[in-house]
Design an enzyme around this catalytic site. Sequence first.
Site, mmCIF file in Angstrom:
data_model
loop_
_atom_site.group_PDB
_atom_site.id
_atom_site.type_symbol
_atom_site.label_atom_id
_atom_site.label_comp_id
_atom_site.label_asym_id
_atom_site.label_seq_id
_atom_site.Cartn_x
_atom_site.Cartn_y
_atom_site.Cartn_z
ATOM 1 N N ASP A 308 -53.354 -0.524 5.035
ATOM 2 C CA ASP A 308 -54.685 -1.074 4.822
ATOM 3 C C ASP A 308 -55.132 -1.694 6.152
ATOM 4 O O ASP A 308 -54.291 -2.012 7.005
ATOM 5 C CB ASP A 308 -54.605 -2.131 3.717
ATOM 6 C CG ASP A 308 -55.905 -2.898 3.561
ATOM 7 O OD1 ASP A 308 -56.957 -2.248 3.480
ATOM 8 O OD2 ASP A 308 -55.864 -4.142 3.529
ATOM 9 N N ASP A 506 -52.503 -5.899 1.289
ATOM 10 C CA ASP A 506 -52.441 -7.319 0.930
ATOM 11 C C ASP A 506 -53.536 -7.756 -0.042
ATOM 12 O O ASP A 506 -53.637 -8.932 -0.362
ATOM 13 C CB ASP A 506 -52.521 -8.183 2.198
ATOM 14 C CG ASP A 506 -53.918 -8.181 2.808
ATOM 15 O OD1 ASP A 506 -54.655 -7.193 2.591
ATOM 16 O OD2 ASP A 506 -54.272 -9.163 3.487
ATOM 17 N N ASP A 510 -55.719 -2.912 -3.011
ATOM 18 C CA ASP A 510 -54.559 -2.105 -2.628
ATOM 19 C C ASP A 510 -53.567 -1.926 -3.773
ATOM 20 O O ASP A 510 -52.592 -1.183 -3.639
ATOM 21 C CB ASP A 510 -53.821 -2.754 -1.443
ATOM 22 C CG ASP A 510 -54.703 -2.900 -0.212
ATOM 23 O OD1 ASP A 510 -55.419 -1.928 0.097
ATOM 24 O OD2 ASP A 510 -54.677 -3.963 0.419
#
Length: 625
Positions: A308, A506, A510
């Site tokens: 990410d 995080d 996600d």
Amino acid sequence: MLLFTIVIVFINRIYFINGIKALLQKSPNMDTLIMIGSGASLIYGIWVVIAISHGVTNNVIGINEKYMNSIYFESAAMILTLITLGKYLEELSKGRAASAIGKLIKLKPLTANLLVDEEEESVLIVDVKINDKIVIKKGDKVPLDSVVIDGEALIDESSVTGESLLVYKSNDSKILQGTIVADGYLVARVIKLSKDSTLEKIIELVESVNMTKAPIQKLADKISSFFVPIVIFLSIATFITWIIISKDFSFALEMSISVLVISCPCALGLATPVAIMVGSGKGAEIGVLFKSATALEELGGVDVVALDKTGTLTENKPVLEFVFPLEEENEIVSIMNSLEAKANHPLAFAVGEKAYSMKLKKQEVIEFKNITGFGLSGKINGNNYLLGSRKLLLDNNVIDQGELYEKAKVAEENGYKVLYLAKDLFLIGIAFIKDKIKETSKEAIMNLKSLGLDVIMLTGDNEVVANQVKLELGIDQIFSNVLPIDKGNYITNYQSLGKKVCMVGDGVNDALALAKADVSVSLKTGTDIAIESSDVILSTSNINDLYYGILLSRKTKKNIKENLFWAFFYNVIGIPIAMGVFYSLLGLKLNPMLAALAMSFSSLFVLFNALRLKLFRKEIYEKRN
């Protein structure tokens, strides 16, 4: 000798109890082999004593000479003694292997300085309650997870998070139990009790890993379940063979007992769990927390690392990097900050931090308006100001006096967010804001690629921003404008190509991708749902710790394979010797005592080999890189 042996057998009766239970349950194990081996020696020794006594009583000629070397009490005693000694040394080694947990437990302070009516009082941490105020001075350990309400300090978090540099803490900063105040003075409000602290969660994770089995351990267990019955069969076959060949009952018994004793699958049973124990403990030391043995084993086998962007590769903290003013810069930033102070969005924080660093004061704003999605307006010192997007200014026919629109366009193409400030419908300044890339991200990408991994980025940001990050960090492939559900689809697509995927994220967005990945990794600074969905947690926000986690995983798996190889190799060599395969040709055989010593040695070899994982150090690979 008989009395001495009976005492030793009684002390070690647990082998006989467990061995008989396992035999009755049709699942013979190591204790069964020890029970049969030492028990047969003892029983045969008793029979020999009776035979000699009977022979002497009845004047049987040559009875002493026949059986004088066949009293196996010492074999029974030594088998049990050596195996128990081996077990004791195993426990000592296991204690060393589990020392990481002990070190973590020792980080917990026993007392705290409680602040009551402006007076300090030393109390046990079990007596501290949520929202109590505590004082932490230079050299003190932080007693409980807290939030700073007064003071400032440099905190050493290395023992808990693995962060090597001192971390500055001031008002509203979170501090963790077990970290140390290297310099400064803090008053803090307790937010978690000891049983719920971050340190306690780390301890629980390390302990839980040792309770789970790695996939390779299940294979070892399955082999062991077949191994013991095969050994019993080989022992019986050895006895029958040597009875036929030598016509010597005691010799045949000695050979069959040696087969039982040397074949105890201790090394096979220890090969995986002890390596997992040491590996997970070392992971906790370097800031990589594995939730299970499976995660520790499989992280090193991934082919693709999907990252990410926001909060993982970047700070998730917009920073105002450049200001292009047509009036005095301090005045431009002060006005921006005065307007943004009344708003509540991430860009306001970036402007506020810039103004604070320049020691600028806010100015009074009247007739303030928040134009949702476009910007802000207000009056300061009699002048009308607009602050926001290019569209806001174009819609209000703001005049560009110094080609600032062109500068802004170039900045936007390079991934910056641009704030435009107009005064009485004239553009007087622009500010470039960016979600700053973490200092460690470029090194992390380089290190991951050096391991032969494909590194990709999945982000909801636009293509311009994503490409800028790709160029800056050297990422192999990016996917921009990705919705949360699409992140999971990208993971599935790679898996359909036969790739093992590690997802690092995080945020809430996600969670689906983390759940679908073969191995999921989250940052300790991430959201609760991301942490719950992950197999591995990085104690700091340093993505480079993933690189060390993969190295540790690979070394742990290699160590397990070495242990299993030794366990099998030992039996492949030892069993034929114990069976007397080489006796006729080379005169090579093992008596039961030497077999017991060899069996204990094989277990210790496996333990000491696993302990080599404790030598793993980040610094070694930092120097190489």
